[in-house]
Design a protein around this motif. Structure first.
Motif: not given
Length: 513
Positions: A3-8
């Motif tokens: 996992n490298s990103f997130a929705l925030g």
């Protein structure tokens, strides 16, 4: 895979916001402004991001500048043509690399409507191969009034898409519905999170999912307006009868799980009844069974929706016999109300009954009013009303038809386009169309019109409204402002110049001057 990103999204479980690499995620929104806020929040959560937009200009999406996020964001625009959409993966191969970070693609639902099922399947498969090759993560955010078509189509791509979710506005909050979402080796599915928005950021709202009644001691009790029993005495010791709805309301303010029965004798009483139901449901919780029985009146189904949204458990129509009424009361026993009731009744009423206009409108105002109603996310999808185009018989002109057209209900609109009369009937179902036309026109509609066309789905109505908007500007000018049926121009009154009196002398008979 990592996992490298997130929705925030704030205060939401990390596994429900994580974006794996490579990965392809699709979030749909009914409203464009919600999609804009969602995209800006996702951008602020990244260290590296690329933004592509085929709807609003990418620079406009980031104006004003986000409070956080990368200092430099590559921006790309994509035309709204079908050809440019089908060639997008070629642009990815030529322009993007694994260092591009998260790629966010903003688009409108109308653009995806141009693709048939086979083309959409091929597009997703080709895009998936590009993402794997480039080691990219793609987050697609799509919005528009016709989003229901895309949402239904996306359910088939469980193996090609790593996540599908929908963001829906619900008057005082948002529901973030996750169909499925991959987090590394785990799969999460069928989750619903209630969000609130503050300072352009979505937060998970902390609330009790169910307001359990404090006590069940009164769950066998019935509190009712005595008129609902049609003159019969209380049916048992558990029944309490009152002289009117107001007395029922005051007594029910002390109830927890009782069955509360209101009567509805006049259609103009619906607003007052909605206030009482809304207040009880918000104050006394989900244990109450609130039933409304019509007594010699007829509810429009838009009024039924309002009462149900305020917290009514069941509505018994006026046509139902006493036995059917009692059967309904038996059926609701043991039920717990599980729908959300918004805090603001005024906002709820305005949202469910948004059109406060009726009768003739200019063509441009007509299109604007209909598009506004179709875009209302609180109204049921594909059940907001009917758009009807009527072509008069050869002996009549559309302007003559208008003098016979008298819409009486708010939300029933009429305009003229070329040789057609166009009606929009809010909250009208297809099987009630003939009955509605009978009340609107003073003569039989079969004698007035040679043929008619009807649109009832949201996408059909919006497409036809857009066709009207695309007409030449002349068609949207004063030639559309025909006189309303109640406004008949008076014939000009001739003004004569006042004459000056002249003296006349009368002479005796037989004499001459």
């Amino acid at each position: 895979m990592k996992n490298s990103f997130a929705l925030g999204l704030l205060q939401v479980q990390p596994e429900l916001t994580a974006l794996q690499t490579p990965g392809c995620y699709w979030v749909t929104c009914a409203r464009q402004e919600d999609a804009r806020t969602f995209i800006r929040q996702a951008v602020m959560a990244q260290q590296s991001v690329t933004l592509i937009s085929a709807d609003e200009k990418p620079r406009d999406l980031l104006t004003p500048d986000p409070a956080e996020g990368p200092n430099r964001i590559p921006l790309f625009s994509l035309s709204k043509s079908k050809k440019s959409l089908l060639r997008l993966e070629t642009d990815f191969l030529r322009t993007l690399s694994s260092k591009s970070g998260l790629v966010i693609f903003n688009s409108s639902a109308a653009q995806w409507d141009k693709l048939n099922e086979a083309e959409l399947t091929d597009w997703i498969k080709r895009m998936r191969r590009v993402l794997n090759k480039k080691q990219l993560t793609l987050l697609m955010v799509t919005s528009g009034a016709t989003i229901i078509n895309l949402r239904n189509n996306l359910q088939r791509y469980f193996r090609q898409l790593d996540g599908v979710a929908h963001l829906a506005f619900q008057q005082d909050s948002w529901q973030y519905r996750i169909n499925w979402w991959y987090d590394a080796d785990r799969l999460l599915a069928d989750r619903a999170i209630r969000l609130v928005c503050k300072d352009e950021r979505f937060y998970a709202e902390t609330e009790n999912e169910k307001q359990e009644p404090l006590s069940l001691n009164d769950e066998q009790h019935y509190l009712a307006d005595k008129i609902v029993l049609e003159g019969a005495p209380p049916l048992s010791r558990q029944w309490q009868l009152f002289d009117d709805n107001e007395q029922v309301f005051f007594r029910a303010q002390q109830a927890n799980a009782a069955t509360v029965i209101f009567s509805l004798t006049r259609s103009d009483y619906i607003g007052e009844l909605a206030k009482m139901v809304h207040s009880l449901r918000r104050a006394r919780g989900n244990g109450l069974k609130i039933v409304v029985r019509e007594m010699g009146t007829s509810l429009r189904y838009s009024d039924e929706r309002l009462l149900m949204a305020c917290g009514v458990t069941a509505i018994v129509p006026a046509s139902a016999a006493m036995s059917r009424f009692l059967t309904t009361l038996e059926a609701v026993q043991g039920q717990v109300f599980n729908r959300r009731v918004p805090a603001s009744l005024d906002a709820l009423t305005a949202a469910l009954q948004p059109l406060q206009e009726k009768g003739y409108l200019r063509l441009d105002a007509f299109c604007q009013a209909v598009a506004q109603l179709i875009g209302n996310t609180l109204l049921p999808e594909n059940d907001k009303g009917l758009l009807v185009a009527l072509r008069p018989v050869p002996q009549l002109k559309p302007q003559q038809i208008l003098t016979l057209c008298k819409p009486r209900r708010f939300g029933d609109l009429v305009t003229v386009l070329d040789d057609r009369v166009i009606l929009f009937l809010s909250s009208c179902r297809y099987n009630d169309l003939d009955k509605a036309l009978k009340f609107i026109f003073s003569l039989s509609h079969d004698e007035l019109f040679a043929n008619r066309m009807v649109w009832f789905e949201d996408s059909q109505i919006l497409a036809e409204i857009n066709n009207i908007k695309n007409l030449t500007p002349v068609a949207l000018q004063d030639i559309t402002s025909a006189p309303q049926p109640t406004q008949i121009a008076a014939a000009p009154v001739e003004v004569r110049e006042r004459q000056t009196p002249q003296p006349i002398t009368l002479l005796p008979e037989g004499t001459t001057r």
